[in-house]
Design an enzyme around this catalytic site. Structure first.
Site, PDB file in Angstrom:
ATOM      1  N   HIS A 193      61.264  72.300  12.527  1.00 35.55           N
ATOM      2  CA  HIS A 193      62.682  72.086  12.246  1.00 35.55           C
ATOM      3  C   HIS A 193      63.247  71.088  13.245  1.00 35.55           C
ATOM      4  CE1 HIS A 193      66.850  72.997  11.218  1.00 35.55           C
ATOM      5  NE2 HIS A 193      67.102  73.060  12.523  1.00 35.55           N
ATOM      6  N   GLY A 195      60.726  52.657 -21.552  1.00 35.31           N
ATOM      7  CA  GLY A 195      59.801  53.643 -20.999  1.00 35.31           C
ATOM      8  C   GLY A 195      60.230  54.065 -19.609  1.00 35.31           C
ATOM      9  N   VAL A 240      49.623  52.546 -20.613  1.00 28.96           N
ATOM     10  CA  VAL A 240      48.530  51.592 -20.413  1.00 28.96           C
ATOM     11  C   VAL A 240      47.442  51.809 -21.461  1.00 28.96           C
ATOM     12  CG1 VAL A 240      48.942  51.340 -17.936  1.00 28.96           C
ATOM     13  CG2 VAL A 240      47.380  53.127 -18.748  1.00 28.96           C
ATOM     14  N   LYS A 292      55.243  49.085  -4.138  1.00 29.22           N
ATOM     15  CA  LYS A 292      55.839  49.814  -3.006  1.00 29.22           C
ATOM     16  C   LYS A 292      56.474  48.847  -2.020  1.00 29.22           C
ATOM     17  CE  LYS A 292      54.476  53.179  -5.219  1.00 29.22           C
ATOM     18  NZ  LYS A 292      54.215  52.289  -6.339  1.00 29.22           N
ATOM     19  N   GLY A 339      39.979  45.148  -5.268  1.00 31.24           N
ATOM     20  CA  GLY A 339      41.027  46.154  -5.193  1.00 31.24           C
ATOM     21  C   GLY A 339      41.654  46.447  -6.533  1.00 31.24           C
ATOM     22  N   GLY A 340      41.352  45.585  -7.529  1.00 30.32           N
ATOM     23  CA  GLY A 340      41.825  45.841  -8.883  1.00 30.32           C
ATOM     24  C   GLY A 340      43.335  45.776  -9.023  1.00 30.32           C
ATOM     25  N   ASP A 374      40.710  54.993 -15.251  1.00 24.54           N
ATOM     26  CA  ASP A 374      41.617  54.928 -16.391  1.00 24.54           C
ATOM     27  C   ASP A 374      40.906  54.864 -17.736  1.00 24.54           C
ATOM     28  OD1 ASP A 374      43.485  54.842 -14.410  1.00 24.54           O
ATOM     29  OD2 ASP A 374      44.224  52.828 -14.835  1.00 24.54           O
TER      30      ASP A 374
END
Length: 463
Positions: free
Chosen positions: A442, A179, A270, A49, A37-38, A309
């Site tokens: 709504h 940052g 990164v 999260k 999953g890195g 990335d």
């Protein structure tokens, strides 16, 4: 062993590419040196999260009386919050293990390196044993790591990156976050919410500097209302870690200033993981720290590809996943459309949340468009008012001449769940009139998109 496709890295780019390749009938292996999953599933998107959800629950408890509920005094248990976050990450990683097994993708544990001749060498174990594998196609998806700067190098204790920020042994009383992109702002919000004294420092004039200026100003205002110190237009000159507290020297227009804090979080971007993976030996071209690829992620060397990335483009999980799918479908000979990098949604999970896609108002003006701008505040939303979350707005930008939807910028509760409507509408080249004529339910937060579009065309009823 020989494979049709070997993927190096099992993050949201790598594992998605591997599974999609297996679905297309390829014999596939994925090489992973750490958790499946890195970074995203284990040390990034998902566990953060979980931390942010704990902060949200704590905020609800602090403001329970606003909803007519009497609750006792609540205090955050930092160790338990971190433990829950790690448990969520472990659960998701096991889910990836299940999916890879279900799709008959072989998992090779170790550090992968590409070699000439379509060879992947994998170093595994303490004995540094090396095994070589061959493949017709090799996809490199090694991801990125927290960027280090010479004037405040991370030591993992007093100067930390995002990985340490989500697993500290105890809650710091004070923190400087350097940052204010998505990573910095999310951690600043989390720690501030649970009682840490947070100072957020940004080099550029606005926080979340890639967002529309109206969004940036709103987030800064909400952060300050929550008790956070926000300093923009400031550069970190040095960090002295010799004492009990870090002494952060910043340079502003007013001169130098020193800020004391227990911990400094470096959240200034990164760096792609391209070192030591065989790119030079194989002859794969790089440029400005990224692998050079074509529109379908093929490198300059036949049979070698790169996604995520480590290639030019937004360093986002959903981008990496889509790149992986495009890459393997192109390998399979399918008629594939290249990625539209102008229609990529970006989300920041602070409170209020931020979601955006396309051009900002300033970018549209700079590009020479004559524009229509519509803005609908959540103060005019029945659902937001009932929920007690009236901060923020929906802002939409259209080309006045042809009606092209140029961009949308949302800040408020649950807007990260709303932005997909805009992405799909822009993909389908939907006009503003078609959004206005599409009935939105709504009361919902999402009807604010329709209201903002109507406001752009002078037809908004509720504003």
């Amino acid at each position: 062993m020989n494979y049709d496709i070997i993927v190096i890295g099992s993050g949201p780019g790598g594992y998605v590419a591997a599974i999609r390749a297996a679905q297309l009938g390829f014999k596939v292996a994925v090489v992973e040196r750490a958790e499946l999953g890195g970074i995203c599933l284990n040390w990034g998107c998902i566990p953060t999260k979980a931390l942010l959800k704990s902060a949200q629950v704590f905020n609800y408890l602090k403001h329970a009386s606003d909803y007519g509920i009497t609750a006792g005094e609540s205090t955050p248990d930092f160790e338990a919050i971190v433990k829950r976050s790690r448990g969520v990450a472990d659960q998701m990683s096991k889910g990836i293990q299940f999916l890879l097994k279900k799709n008959k993708v072989d998992v090779i544990v170790g550090t992968g390196k590409v070699l000439p001749g379509k060879i992947v060498s994998v170093e595994a174990g303490h004995a540094a044993s090396v095994q070589e594998y061959t493949a017709n196609h090799i996809i490199i998806a090694t991801g990125a790591r927290s960027r280090d700067f010479p004037n405040f190098r991370q030591d993992g204790k007093k100067i930390i990156g995002y990985r340490e920020a989500m697993s500290l042994p105890k809650q710091p009383k004070s923190m400087v976050v350097v940052g204010s992109g998505a990573i910095g702002s999310e951690f600043a919000y989390f720690y501030n919410s649970i009682g840490t004294q947070v100072t957020l420092i940004e080099l550029l004039p606005n926080v979340v500097p890639l967002e529309d200026e109206d969004v940036s100003k709103t987030l800064a205002r909400e952060f300050k209302k929550a008790g956070m110190t926000v300093i923009t237009g400031a550069n970190v000159e040095s960090v002295d870690t010799k004492g009990k507290l870090c002494k952060v020297t910043i340079k502003t227009k007013k001169g130098d200033e020193i800020i004391d804090a227990e911990v400094v979080l470096s959240a200034v971007g990164v760096t792609a993981n391209i070192e030591g993976i065989g790119l030079e030996e194989t002859g794969i071209k790089t440029e400005k720290g990224k692998v050079v690829v074509d529109d379908f992620y093929k490198t300059n060397v036949d049979g070698y590809y790169a996604i995520g990335d480590i290639v030019h483009g937004p360093a986002l999980a959903h981008v990496a996943s889509h790149e992986g799918i495009i890459c393997v479908e192109k390998i399979a000979g399918r008629d594939v459309e290249s990625m539209d990098y102008g229609n990529i949604p970006a989300c920041t999970y602070t409170r209020p949340e931020i979601a955006s896609v396309g051009m900002t108002e300033q970018q549209a003006k700079d590009a020479g468009y004559e524009i229509r701008v519509g803005k609908f505040p959540f103060t005019a939303s029945g659902k937001a008012t009932a929920a007690g979350s009236r901060e923020g707005f929906v802002k939409v930008i259209f080309d006045a001449k042809y009606g092209e939807w140029l961009g949308a910028h949302l800040i408020g509760d649950n807007v990260t769940e709303m932005i997909a409507e805009v992405v799909v509408a822009r993909k389908l080249e939907t006009t503003g009139k078609e959004i206005i004529e599409s009935v939105h339910p709504h009361p919902t937060m999402s009807e604010a998109i329709m209201e903002a579009v109507a406001q752009a065309y002078g037809e908004c009823v509720h504003l």
